[in-house]
Write an enzyme that holds these catalytic residues in place. Structure first.
Site, PDB file in Angstrom:
ATOM      1  CB  ILE A  22      43.811  47.689  43.781  1.00 39.34           C
ATOM      2  CG1 ILE A  22      43.791  47.853  42.252  1.00 39.34           C
ATOM      3  CG2 ILE A  22      43.664  49.025  44.487  1.00 39.34           C
ATOM      4  CD1 ILE A  22      42.434  48.259  41.674  1.00 39.34           C
ATOM      5  CG  ASP A  58      42.657  38.386  50.277  1.00 38.51           C
ATOM      6  OD1 ASP A  58      42.926  39.361  49.550  1.00 38.51           O
ATOM      7  OD2 ASP A  58      42.082  37.357  49.852  1.00 38.51           O
ATOM      8  CG  ASP A  64      34.101  35.768  52.710  1.00 34.27           C
ATOM      9  OD1 ASP A  64      33.498  36.821  52.400  1.00 34.27           O
ATOM     10  OD2 ASP A  64      34.161  34.776  51.973  1.00 34.27           O
ATOM     11  CB  VAL A  65      34.523  41.523  52.960  1.00 35.19           C
ATOM     12  CG1 VAL A  65      35.960  41.950  53.124  1.00 35.19           C
ATOM     13  CG2 VAL A  65      34.213  41.136  51.518  1.00 35.19           C
ATOM     14  CE1 TYR A  82      33.639  44.559  39.620  1.00 30.64           C
ATOM     15  CE2 TYR A  82      33.505  46.226  37.902  1.00 30.64           C
ATOM     16  CZ  TYR A  82      34.174  45.658  38.975  1.00 30.64           C
ATOM     17  OH  TYR A  82      35.362  46.211  39.405  1.00 30.64           O
ATOM     18  CE  LYS A 112      33.567  47.285  42.264  1.00 27.86           C
ATOM     19  NZ  LYS A 112      34.381  47.319  43.503  1.00 27.86           N
ATOM     20  CG  ASP A 131      48.163  43.894  34.038  1.00 27.91           C
ATOM     21  OD1 ASP A 131      47.444  42.891  34.164  1.00 27.91           O
ATOM     22  OD2 ASP A 131      49.219  43.902  33.373  1.00 27.91           O
TER      23      ASP A 131
HETATM   24  N1  LIG Z   1      41.414  45.611  38.211  1.00 29.20           N
HETATM   25  C1  LIG Z   1      40.594  46.516  37.672  1.00 29.20           C
HETATM   26  O1  LIG Z   1      40.650  46.807  36.463  1.00 29.20           O
HETATM   27  C2  LIG Z   1      39.582  47.222  38.545  1.00 29.20           C
HETATM   28  C3  LIG Z   1      38.934  48.344  38.007  1.00 29.20           C
HETATM   29  C4  LIG Z   1      37.986  49.018  38.778  1.00 29.20           C
HETATM   30  C5  LIG Z   1      37.728  48.580  40.068  1.00 29.20           C
HETATM   31  N2  LIG Z   1      38.377  47.489  40.564  1.00 29.20           N
HETATM   32  C6  LIG Z   1      38.049  47.079  41.924  1.00 29.20           C
HETATM   33  O2  LIG Z   1      39.217  47.100  42.715  1.00 29.20           O
HETATM   34  C7  LIG Z   1      39.057  46.208  43.813  1.00 29.20           C
HETATM   35  C8  LIG Z   1      40.279  45.322  43.884  1.00 29.20           C
HETATM   36  O3  LIG Z   1      40.315  44.560  42.692  1.00 29.20           O
HETATM   37  P1  LIG Z   1      41.660  43.978  42.093  1.00 29.20           P
HETATM   38  O4  LIG Z   1      41.699  44.350  40.682  1.00 29.20           O
HETATM   39  O5  LIG Z   1      42.791  44.307  42.994  1.00 29.20           O
HETATM   40  O6  LIG Z   1      41.297  42.406  42.179  1.00 29.20           O
HETATM   41  P2  LIG Z   1      42.156  41.164  42.638  1.00 29.20           P
HETATM   42  O7  LIG Z   1      41.356  39.972  42.273  1.00 29.20           O
HETATM   43  O8  LIG Z   1      43.555  41.286  42.148  1.00 29.20           O
HETATM   44  O9  LIG Z   1      42.203  41.328  44.241  1.00 29.20           O
HETATM   45  C9  LIG Z   1      41.022  41.232  45.007  1.00 29.20           C
HETATM   46  C10 LIG Z   1      41.376  40.611  46.348  1.00 29.20           C
HETATM   47  O10 LIG Z   1      40.147  40.517  47.089  1.00 29.20           O
HETATM   48  C11 LIG Z   1      40.091  39.248  47.725  1.00 29.20           C
HETATM   49  N3  LIG Z   1      38.697  38.894  47.931  1.00 29.20           N
HETATM   50  C12 LIG Z   1      37.760  38.608  46.991  1.00 29.20           C
HETATM   51  N4  LIG Z   1      36.592  38.312  47.589  1.00 29.20           N
HETATM   52  C13 LIG Z   1      36.797  38.434  48.933  1.00 29.20           C
HETATM   53  C14 LIG Z   1      35.969  38.260  50.069  1.00 29.20           C
HETATM   54  N5  LIG Z   1      34.694  37.860  49.960  1.00 29.20           N
HETATM   55  N6  LIG Z   1      36.495  38.493  51.293  1.00 29.20           N
HETATM   56  C15 LIG Z   1      37.797  38.877  51.427  1.00 29.20           C
HETATM   57  N7  LIG Z   1      38.636  39.032  50.401  1.00 29.20           N
HETATM   58  C16 LIG Z   1      38.130  38.810  49.163  1.00 29.20           C
HETATM   59  C17 LIG Z   1      40.790  38.298  46.741  1.00 29.20           C
HETATM   60  O11 LIG Z   1      41.240  37.107  47.397  1.00 29.20           O
HETATM   61  C18 LIG Z   1      41.922  39.172  46.210  1.00 29.20           C
HETATM   62  O12 LIG Z   1      43.090  39.044  46.973  1.00 29.20           O
HETATM   63  C19 LIG Z   1      37.747  45.449  43.545  1.00 29.20           C
HETATM   64  O13 LIG Z   1      36.718  46.038  44.286  1.00 29.20           O
HETATM   65  C20 LIG Z   1      37.522  45.675  42.064  1.00 29.20           C
HETATM   66  O14 LIG Z   1      36.160  45.587  41.749  1.00 29.20           O
HETATM   67  C21 LIG Z   1      39.312  46.812  39.843  1.00 29.20           C
END
Ligand SMILES: NC(=O)c1ccc[n+]([C@@H]2O[C@H](COP(=O)([O-])OP(=O)(O)OC[C@H]3O[C@@H](n4cnc5c(N)ncnc54)[C@H](O)[C@@H]3O)[C@@H](O)[C@H]2O)c1
Length: 262
Positions: free
Chosen positions: A14, A33, A60-61, A155, A159, A189
């Site tokens: 996302i 990232d 790293d966040v 999780y 959230k 996805d």
């Molecule tokens: N994919 C889903 O279905 C979904 C649904 C609801 C919420 N979310 C939320 O959306 C957000 C993005 O998720 P996504 O689906 O794009 O996941 P993703 O794994 O595709 O991308 C997450 C990115 O965050 C980076 N990351 C992880 N930990 C980190 C850290 N400690 N410091 C810096 N970067 C870090 C990863 O390297 C990755 O590039 C997340 O908060 C996730 O919980 C996702």
């Protein structure tokens, strides 16, 4: 109106899609990232997609100082920042009786504390520059409802924390002209859904999720990350100038539907 935005977790899913959507609008984007290579790849894609400028950093966040340094370097490289999306996140599931404390702590650390540190650093950056701004966090339906499949306590708790934090932060930052909102993506996805899987196992899980989405989600499918990115970008823009402390649900109707059919 053109913007300069930073995106944590912008190397994947996302966050990457948000960078590309912002780039298509000609905005300047900074991608942060923990995986520096994917961040730089996303920055290259953003340049090709039309970003006014694109910059990346490995950070790293969960590391307070790394984040402060990254925001400082981004402001130097891109100019004053006026929007931030906190998209870095992880999902690790386990049934509650077997949930390891380390897993619980790690999920809370990245998703909740990482969001707090990102929003605090963003607020300090905007305030020090004397600028208004918009911050977008990423929550989840698991903040509001339990997932039928279970195993989601860490999780969901992280959230739920993000959603409560968004409301509190919006109140604290409103006097500074800083808006804080959340997008609530349903099943989207991205690599997050296939954590730890590769090859045939990954494809089998994708097929299982597609089938589940067709049966359970009113719109009959998972989201493409760009559909969440468009909502996040709207919240970042002046079109959302009177929106703060709110949640923009993008879940294909998932939470609108009860399993109860009698
Ligand atoms: N994919 C889903 O279905 C979904 C649904 C609801 C919420 N979310 C939320 O959306 C957000 C993005 O998720 P996504 O689906 O794009 O996941 P993703 O794994 O595709 O991308 C997450 C990115 O965050 C980076 N990351 C992880 N930990 C980190 C850290 N400690 N410091 C810096 N970067 C870090 C990863 O390297 C990755 O590039 C997340 O908060 C996730 O919980 C996702």
């Amino acid at each position: 109106m053109t913007r300069t935005i930073l995106i944590t977790g912008g190397g994947g899913g996302i966050g990457r899609a948000t960078a590309l959507e912002a780039a298509r609008r000609g905005w300047a984007v900074g991608i942060i990232d923990r995986d520096g290579e994917s961040a730089e790849r996303a920055a290259t894609e953003a340049r090709r997609a039309g970003a006014r400028r694109a910059w990346s950093a490995a950070s790293d966040v969960t590391d307070e100082q790394e984040l402060i340094d990254a925001f400082g370097a981004a402001s130097t490289a891109l100019g004053p920042v006026d929007g931030v999306t906190a998209s870095a996140g992880i999902e690790i599931n386990a049934p509650l009786p077997q949930m390891p404390l380390d897993t619980w702590r790690r999920v809370l650390e990245v998703n909740l504390t990482g969001t707090f540190l990102t929003v605090r650093t963003a607020a300090q950056t905007l305030r020090d520059a004397g600028r208004p701004g918009s911050i977008v966090c990423v929550s989840s339906p698991s903040a509001f409802v339990g997932f039928a499949g279970g195993s989601n306590s860490a999780y969901g708790a992280s959230k739920g924390g993000v959603s409560a934090f968004v409301r509190a932060a919006a109140i604290d930052l409103a006097p500074h002209g800083i808006r804080v909102n959340a997008v609530v993506p349903g099943a989207t996805d991205t690599p997050l859904l296939y954590f730890g899987l590769a090859g045939d196992e990954l494809e089998a899980e994708r097929a299982r999720l597609k089938d589940a989405a067709a049966r359970q989600i009113p719109l009959g499918r998972m989201a493409d990350p760009i559909e969440i990115a468009r909502a996040a970008t709207w919240l970042l823009s002046d079109d959302a100038s009177y929106v703060t402390g709110s949640h923009l649900v993008c879940d294909g109707g998932l939470m609108a539907k009860s399993a109860n059919d009698f």
